[in-house]
Design an enzyme around this catalytic site. Structure first.
Site, PDB file in Angstrom:
ATOM      1  N   CYS A 107      -1.195  -3.190  16.869  1.00  0.00           N
ATOM      2  CA  CYS A 107      -3.041  -2.609  16.429  1.00  0.00           C
ATOM      3  C   CYS A 107      -2.827  -2.996  14.677  1.00  0.00           C
ATOM      4  O   CYS A 107      -1.469  -3.849  13.918  1.00  0.00           O
ATOM      5  CB  CYS A 107      -3.054  -1.849  16.273  1.00  0.00           C
ATOM      6  SG  CYS A 107      -2.574  -0.433  15.496  1.00  0.00           S
ATOM      7  N   CYS A 111      11.385   6.244 -22.837  1.00  0.00           N
ATOM      8  CA  CYS A 111      10.980   5.655 -23.165  1.00  0.00           C
ATOM      9  C   CYS A 111      10.873   3.974 -22.348  1.00  0.00           C
ATOM     10  O   CYS A 111      11.087   3.473 -21.366  1.00  0.00           O
ATOM     11  CB  CYS A 111      11.518   5.195 -24.140  1.00  0.00           C
ATOM     12  SG  CYS A 111      13.109   5.114 -24.531  1.00  0.00           S
ATOM     13  N   CYS A 125     -14.576  -2.909   9.357  1.00  0.00           N
ATOM     14  CA  CYS A 125     -13.619  -3.295  10.809  1.00  0.00           C
ATOM     15  C   CYS A 125     -13.773  -2.111  12.131  1.00  0.00           C
ATOM     16  O   CYS A 125     -13.019  -2.377  12.659  1.00  0.00           O
ATOM     17  CB  CYS A 125     -12.404  -3.089  10.152  1.00  0.00           C
ATOM     18  SG  CYS A 125     -11.948  -3.991   9.164  1.00  0.00           S
ATOM     19  N   HIS A 135       8.728  11.794 -14.007  1.00  0.00           N
ATOM     20  CA  HIS A 135       9.393  10.909 -14.613  1.00  0.00           C
ATOM     21  C   HIS A 135       9.759  10.458 -15.774  1.00  0.00           C
ATOM     22  O   HIS A 135       8.347   9.541 -15.580  1.00  0.00           O
ATOM     23  CB  HIS A 135      10.888  10.965 -14.033  1.00  0.00           C
ATOM     24  CG  HIS A 135      11.613  12.279 -12.936  1.00  0.00           C
ATOM     25  ND1 HIS A 135      12.135  11.317 -12.201  1.00  0.00           N
ATOM     26  CD2 HIS A 135      12.137  13.301 -13.781  1.00  0.00           C
ATOM     27  CE1 HIS A 135      12.745  12.842 -11.636  1.00  0.00           C
ATOM     28  NE2 HIS A 135      12.854  13.478 -12.105  1.00  0.00           N
TER      29      HIS A 135
END
Ligand SMILES: [Zn+2]
Ligand SMILES: [Zn+2]
Ligand SMILES: [Zn+2]
Ligand SMILES: [Zn+2]
Ligand SMILES: [Zn+2]
Length: 430
Positions: free
Chosen positions: A379, A240, A414, A237
């Protein structure tokens, strides 16, 4: 007309048709045309695991369809058609040419070459480059059956000693070397550079088009150029800037930062912090940022307000949930003595103390919306409770597709850290 005249006429005509960024000629010897292939409106690029990570990092908005990850693409980086004129073109021979393209495989480029060769056979004796360029722009993707979606096929790099001078698929980058095609150098291409280039190119072109498009603002009903508009994601959407600034300001002043959504009725697209910062003034943005922190705090289940009548202090449970640690003792009476609204006072205290020390230390920001998320056990695969983005608690990288791969891939930084908390640091509670 002599071949020389025909060639010069062709170069002149191409100069007239194409922009100087699109067509470059090497005097009367040949040249290069950048071809922007026309894509259908609903074109998608399917992404493999690794590719989706790079697409996400480059700022693409990933979508999911039947378990596959994809991104909508409106503009692909140009395909490069380089050509050299032989002495007997166009009367006898076709131009020598190469096609290079990061997102096509050599096999796909060979299919295109066959079509170009057929076009030449049908038009032998006439200048051919405009017909070729037109085919490449409008029909080549159809011939490759890339009508509404594509997947990138990566290739091994051909060994340098046996390279094919016509090679130009995504397995190689063909730098723009003047002169003979034999001088070209071949490099390996990686999914990272290919995907990043595709996403950057598409986003840059979409942004350029957005800026010059005129939108009708649904709030003030005026027609406004995109450069003065804001587009919300994922709903797209557009309003202005003036109206959105007003909408943001009113909501921030009233403390509704979680309601900082697209102004469309019932639309749930959220404003991202960058959009807010661009539009509202510095002090309102500060207020927005600290309210966001406050609501982040409220959503953490081990912070609550002391239930004793007249107290209302912010307290945190320790990890066992049995003992209660008081973060800050600030009695209501004391606050009143300071002639301040007690609630305001507590709130500000909480923002200052809980905010800076506790939250900044114990929470991390969602990489996509900036919300403060706290980890309580479990976790290291986190889900942002505001925007539902998956991210890694250890490195705060967003993990959009198959988040567990981040912990299972030996190449990931990781790897094996799904449960271990590298930076956990409880000394503050002692
Ligand atoms: Zn407006
Ligand atoms: Zn919306
Ligand atoms: Zn988020
Ligand atoms: Zn988990
Ligand atoms: Zn990580």
């Amino acid at each position: 007309m002599s071949d020389t005249e025909a060639r010069n006429d062709e170069l002149l005509a191409l100069n007239g048709i194409f922009d100087e960024n699109v067509f470059k000629s090497d005097l009367d010897k040949g040249g290069e045309i950048l071809i922007h292939c026309k894509l259908p409106e609903d074109f998608h690029l399917f992404l493999r695991n690794e590719e989706s990570k790079f697409a996400c990092q480059a700022g693409a908005r990933l979508e999911e369809k039947e378990g596959k990850v994809l991104i909508p693409i409106s503009f692909l980086p140009p395909l490069v058609l380089r050509f050299d004129y032989p002495e007997d073109y166009p009367s006898c021979s076709a131009p020598h040419y190469s096609i290079s393209c990061r997102w096509l495989s050599q096999q796909q480029i060979n299919v295109i070459r066959q079509s170009l060769d057929i076009i030449w056979k049908d038009n032998k004796g006439e200048v051919i480059l405009f017909l070729w360029a037109d085919y490449l722009e409008n029909e080549s993707l159809n011939d490759l059956a890339l009508t509404d979606e594509m997947t990138i096929e990566y290739e091994k790099v051909e060994p340098l000693f046996s390279f094919n001078p016509q090679s130009g698929g995504n397995g190689v980058i063909v730098p723009n070397v003047k002169g003979s095609h034999r001088d070209q150098i071949f490099y390996a291409s990686s999914p990272e550079s290919t995907i990043t280039e595709i996403v950057n190119f598409d986003l840059a072109h979409k942004a350029k088009i957005f800026k010059t498009t005129v939108f009708s603002c649904g709030i003030c009903y005026s027609d406004v150029q995109g450069i003065d508009c804001v587009s919300f994601m994922p709903c797209q959407h557009v309003y202005c800037k003036e109206c959105v600034t007003e909408h943001f300001s009113v909501n921030i002043k009233e403390g509704r930062v979680l309601g900082l959504c697209c102004p469309e009725t019932d639309c749930e697209s959220m404003a991202i912090p960058g959009q807010v910062q661009d539009l509202v003034d510095e002090s309102l943005f500060q207020r927005y940022d600290s309210l966001l922190l406050q609501t982040s705090l409220d959503s953490m289940d081990d912070i609550f307000y002391c239930p004793r009548p007249g107290c209302g202090e912010a307290v945190i449970k320790d990890k066992s949930g049995e003992k209660i640690e008081l973060m800050k003792r600030m009695k209501r009476e004391e606050a009143e003595r300071m002639e301040q609204n007690a609630e305001e006072f507590l709130k500000r205290e909480l923002e200052e103390i809980a905010g800076e020390e506790y939250v900044l230390k114990k929470s991390k920001r969602c990489p996509s919306c900036g919300f403060h998320i706290q980890k309580s056990g479990g976790c290291n695969k986190m889900t942002c409770c505001r925007c539902r983005t998956y991210f890694c608690w250890v490195c705060t990288q967003s993990l959009n597709n198959n988040p567990y791969d981040h912990f299972e891939d030996p190449k990931s930084k990781c790897f094996h850290h799904l449960y271990s908390d590298l930076h956990d640091d409880d000394e503050w509670l002692d």
